[in-house]
Design a protein around this motif. Sequence first.
Motif, mmCIF file in Angstrom:
data_model
loop_
_atom_site.group_PDB
_atom_site.id
_atom_site.type_symbol
_atom_site.label_atom_id
_atom_site.label_comp_id
_atom_site.label_asym_id
_atom_site.label_seq_id
_atom_site.Cartn_x
_atom_site.Cartn_y
_atom_site.Cartn_z
ATOM 1 N N GLU A 114 3.420 11.221 -6.563
ATOM 2 C CA GLU A 114 4.727 10.965 -7.085
ATOM 3 C C GLU A 114 5.000 9.518 -7.207
ATOM 4 N N ALA A 115 4.436 8.646 -6.349
ATOM 5 C CA ALA A 115 4.759 7.084 -6.411
ATOM 6 C C ALA A 115 3.998 6.604 -7.814
ATOM 7 N N GLU A 116 2.789 7.274 -8.183
ATOM 8 C CA GLU A 116 2.389 6.642 -9.533
ATOM 9 C C GLU A 116 3.339 7.173 -10.870
ATOM 10 N N GLU A 117 3.615 8.603 -10.518
ATOM 11 C CA GLU A 117 4.587 9.099 -11.558
ATOM 12 C C GLU A 117 5.778 8.363 -11.877
ATOM 13 N N SER A 118 6.367 7.954 -10.564
ATOM 14 C CA SER A 118 7.831 7.423 -10.701
ATOM 15 C C SER A 118 7.830 5.954 -10.857
ATOM 16 N N GLY A 119 6.704 5.303 -10.408
ATOM 17 C CA GLY A 119 6.611 3.866 -10.361
ATOM 18 C C GLY A 119 7.501 3.065 -9.179
ATOM 19 N N GLN A 120 7.912 4.183 -8.161
ATOM 20 C CA GLN A 120 8.651 3.822 -7.018
ATOM 21 C C GLN A 120 7.758 3.915 -5.730
ATOM 22 N N TRP A 121 7.246 2.767 -5.022
ATOM 23 C CA TRP A 121 6.698 3.127 -3.838
ATOM 24 C C TRP A 121 7.471 2.982 -2.811
ATOM 25 N N ARG A 122 7.481 4.268 -1.830
ATOM 26 C CA ARG A 122 8.096 4.378 -0.748
ATOM 27 C C ARG A 122 7.490 4.489 0.661
ATOM 28 N N GLY A 123 6.422 3.651 0.640
ATOM 29 C CA GLY A 123 5.487 3.657 1.923
ATOM 30 C C GLY A 123 6.023 2.457 2.798
ATOM 31 N N ASN A 124 5.832 2.752 4.301
ATOM 32 C CA ASN A 124 5.991 1.694 5.145
ATOM 33 C C ASN A 124 5.256 0.379 5.098
ATOM 34 N N GLU A 125 5.595 -0.453 6.038
ATOM 35 C CA GLU A 125 4.972 -1.632 6.021
ATOM 36 C C GLU A 125 3.268 -1.668 5.861
ATOM 37 N N ARG A 126 2.891 -0.720 6.990
ATOM 38 C CA ARG A 126 1.465 -0.457 7.217
ATOM 39 C C ARG A 126 0.794 0.250 6.172
ATOM 40 N N GLN A 127 1.446 1.205 5.455
ATOM 41 C CA GLN A 127 1.009 1.705 4.085
ATOM 42 C C GLN A 127 0.922 0.746 3.100
ATOM 43 N N SER A 128 1.979 0.005 2.771
ATOM 44 C CA SER A 128 2.107 -1.147 1.736
ATOM 45 C C SER A 128 0.748 -1.999 2.116
ATOM 46 N N ALA A 129 0.609 -2.329 3.148
ATOM 47 C CA ALA A 129 -0.456 -3.554 3.372
ATOM 48 C C ALA A 129 -1.895 -2.696 2.995
ATOM 49 N N ALA A 130 -2.089 -1.507 3.375
ATOM 50 C CA ALA A 130 -3.164 -0.793 3.098
ATOM 51 C C ALA A 130 -3.298 -0.510 1.615
ATOM 52 N N LEU A 131 -2.218 -0.349 0.959
ATOM 53 C CA LEU A 131 -2.337 0.001 -0.587
ATOM 54 C C LEU A 131 -2.641 -1.505 -1.142
ATOM 55 N N ALA A 132 -2.223 -2.692 -0.718
ATOM 56 C CA ALA A 132 -2.479 -3.804 -1.298
ATOM 57 C C ALA A 132 -3.952 -4.227 -0.977
ATOM 58 N N ARG A 133 -4.414 -3.948 0.278
ATOM 59 C CA ARG A 133 -5.722 -4.198 0.680
ATOM 60 C C ARG A 133 -6.938 -3.402 -0.404
ATOM 61 N N ILE A 134 -6.672 -1.962 -0.376
ATOM 62 C CA ILE A 134 -7.721 -1.147 -0.867
ATOM 63 C C ILE A 134 -7.619 -1.479 -2.338
ATOM 64 N N LEU A 135 -6.579 -1.747 -2.964
ATOM 65 C CA LEU A 135 -6.599 -2.169 -4.696
ATOM 66 C C LEU A 135 -6.745 -3.543 -4.908
ATOM 67 N N GLU A 136 -6.875 -4.394 -3.844
ATOM 68 C CA GLU A 136 -6.882 -5.996 -3.946
ATOM 69 C C GLU A 136 -5.654 -6.362 -4.708
ATOM 70 N N LEU A 137 -4.468 -6.027 -4.417
ATOM 71 C CA LEU A 137 -3.337 -6.481 -5.110
ATOM 72 C C LEU A 137 -3.038 -7.814 -4.730
ATOM 73 N N ALA A 138 -2.825 -8.817 -5.757
ATOM 74 C CA ALA A 138 -2.118 -10.120 -5.470
ATOM 75 C C ALA A 138 -0.679 -9.720 -5.470
ATOM 76 N N LEU A 139 0.100 -10.618 -4.793
ATOM 77 C CA LEU A 139 1.675 -10.285 -4.373
ATOM 78 C C LEU A 139 2.345 -9.995 -5.599
ATOM 79 N N PRO A 140 2.023 -10.721 -6.885
ATOM 80 C CA PRO A 140 2.855 -10.481 -8.129
ATOM 81 C C PRO A 140 2.717 -8.853 -8.498
ATOM 82 N N ASP A 141 1.346 -8.527 -8.539
ATOM 83 C CA ASP A 141 1.046 -7.142 -8.769
ATOM 84 C C ASP A 141 1.655 -6.091 -7.700
ATOM 85 N N PHE A 142 1.653 -6.416 -6.564
ATOM 86 C CA PHE A 142 2.168 -5.479 -5.467
ATOM 87 C C PHE A 142 3.559 -5.343 -5.800
#
Length: 234
Positions: A114-142
């Motif tokens: 649903e996050a992919e479809e809507s473009g709205q990420w609703r994860g908490n701080e820990r989930q957001s950090a994990a997402l950035a880590r696994i996808l190797e997201l730079a801050l602008p991309d995140f």
Amino acid sequence: MRHSAQPNPPAPPFNAPAARRLRAALGMGPEHVAYGMRASYGLPYVTPDLVIAWERGTVAPGNPELTALAGVLWCSPGELIGRPRTLREHRIARAVAAEDIAHAVGMELRAYLEAEESGQWRGNERQSAALARILELALPDFVAVTGREAKLADLLHSAVTTRWQAYVRPVMKLAPLDKEVVEQVLQELHQDYQGHMAATLSWGGGSRNASESGQQFLDGIVDNFWTAVEGRTG
């Protein structure tokens, strides 16, 4: 005419020159690529003409086709796409399954999709950090893939047109940066924009070019922000 048997999510932007370059480096012709995709990946409709159309940029491969093309060309899907813009595009570029992302961030698969479809990420701080880590997201991309870029643009627009000091903390909530960096960047952007406006207002109203320059600055405010941030943190 549809080539895929079933509807698929929108494919990421295809890098046609890269596909052509990789094929040539392997000494393969379009017919070899088409045969490999038919024989090894079960895509019977792929013809040399379709491969050529992909390489010319007249049509773009879908997600299953992109994966198969990468396999035939001995490369990762990320090498065949342009700059990822969405959460799904970043995931495909890293060749990570949605199930693996959901598991890594501790989220139900349906919620992640649903996050992919809507473009709205609703994860908490820990989930957001994990997402950035696994996808190797730079801050602008995140910021972009989590649906925060439009809000950031609104804040930056207000910061440069009014009192920038009032927007330091709101910007930091969207883009976790050091306070000193945010203060310096907002002050710089504010001064740059006010310089454009001063040129517009001088000499009896200024020139049309000066006014357009100010609008262009606002239109590119997010890019200007990240460029200034990189200049202080890069």
